[in-house]
Design an enzyme around this catalytic site. Structure first.
Site, short mmCIF file in Angstrom:
data_model
loop_
_atom_site.label_atom_id
_atom_site.label_comp_id
_atom_site.label_asym_id
_atom_site.label_seq_id
_atom_site.Cartn_x
_atom_site.Cartn_y
_atom_site.Cartn_z
N ASP A 70 -66.67 -37.91 -34.71
CA ASP A 70 -66.28 -37.44 -33.39
C ASP A 70 -67.19 -37.98 -32.29
OD1 ASP A 70 -64.18 -36.08 -34.54
OD2 ASP A 70 -65.10 -34.10 -34.34
N LYS B 158 -48.67 -29.36 -33.02
CA LYS B 158 -49.58 -28.46 -33.71
C LYS B 158 -49.42 -27.04 -33.16
CE LYS B 158 -53.31 -31.82 -34.40
NZ LYS B 158 -54.72 -32.14 -34.06
N HIS C 243 -58.86 -35.01 -31.39
CA HIS C 243 -58.08 -35.75 -32.37
C HIS C 243 -56.59 -35.80 -32.02
CE1 HIS C 243 -61.33 -33.89 -35.14
NE2 HIS C 243 -61.75 -35.04 -34.68
N TYR D 17 -54.02 -24.20 -38.74
CA TYR D 17 -53.24 -25.21 -38.03
C TYR D 17 -51.91 -25.42 -38.74
CZ TYR D 17 -57.95 -27.10 -36.81
OH TYR D 17 -59.25 -27.28 -36.41
#
Length: 187
Positions: A168, A72, A62, A132
């Site tokens: 996905d 991130k 992603h 995250y």
């Protein structure tokens, strides 16, 4: 904290060192001053927490499209995962290169992922949890993804893939026309 360059410019493995005593341990996972030394100046605006049941599960790959690209910071707090990043930055010296590192509750390692990278992971144990930090808010409609088994990237997952979501599994394959993400507003 110890920042270890991964070989993909701007990304780092981060080892953290707990202070232990008879009660347990304490560790710092973010320090604005230490992160500034690697060039991090953006604010963390969102934190997410994921749980994955079964070993072998793949989540990813992603990213968010510019101008909503995000940095991130990922940490595994339960179980063990093979965490993967792919450089999608247009004109990067490491364009379409990937690295994978083991993140686990035991090793307490983190990964710092700059803008313009796709991210995903495979669980190596059951019952994995990841935290995250994001420098950009999630924006529906600007998310992107590449297929976890795209041959142009060639990620070598340690376990057979299973439990891949429909979303996905339907990410497009890259082709020779993919020029990458324009993170730096190049003409």
């Amino acid at each position: 904290m110890k920042f270890i360059p991964t070989g993909l410019e701007g990304s780092y493995e981060i080892d953290i060192f707990p202070i232990e005593d008879e009660r347990g341990w304490f560790v710092r996972t973010f320090c604005k001053n230490e992160f500034a030394e690697i060039g991090h100046s953006k604010e963390w605006v969102q934190m997410n927490h994921s749980f994955t049941n079964n070993a072998g599960t793949i989540r990813g790959m992603h990213y968010q499209q510019p101008p909503f690209s995000e940095i991130k910071l990922i940490r595994c707090i339960a179980g063990k995962v093979f965490d993967v990043i792919v450089d999608l930055r247009r004109n990067s010296e490491t364009f379409l290169k990937w690295i994978g590192i083991e993140l686990s509750a035991e090793n307490k390692r983190m990964i710092y992922i700059p803008e313009g990278f796709a991210h995903g992971f495979q669980t190596l144990t059951d019952d994995c949890q990841l935290i995250y930090n994001h420098s950009e808010y999630y924006k529906p409609g600007v998310e992107g993804g590449i297929k976890y088994d795209d041959k142009m990237v060639g990620i070598k997952w340690p376990l057979p893939a299973k439990n891949v979501s429909e979303r996905d599994g339907n990410h497009p394959l890259l082709d020779k026309n993919f020029e990458g993400l324009n993170i730096y507003n190049e003409l």
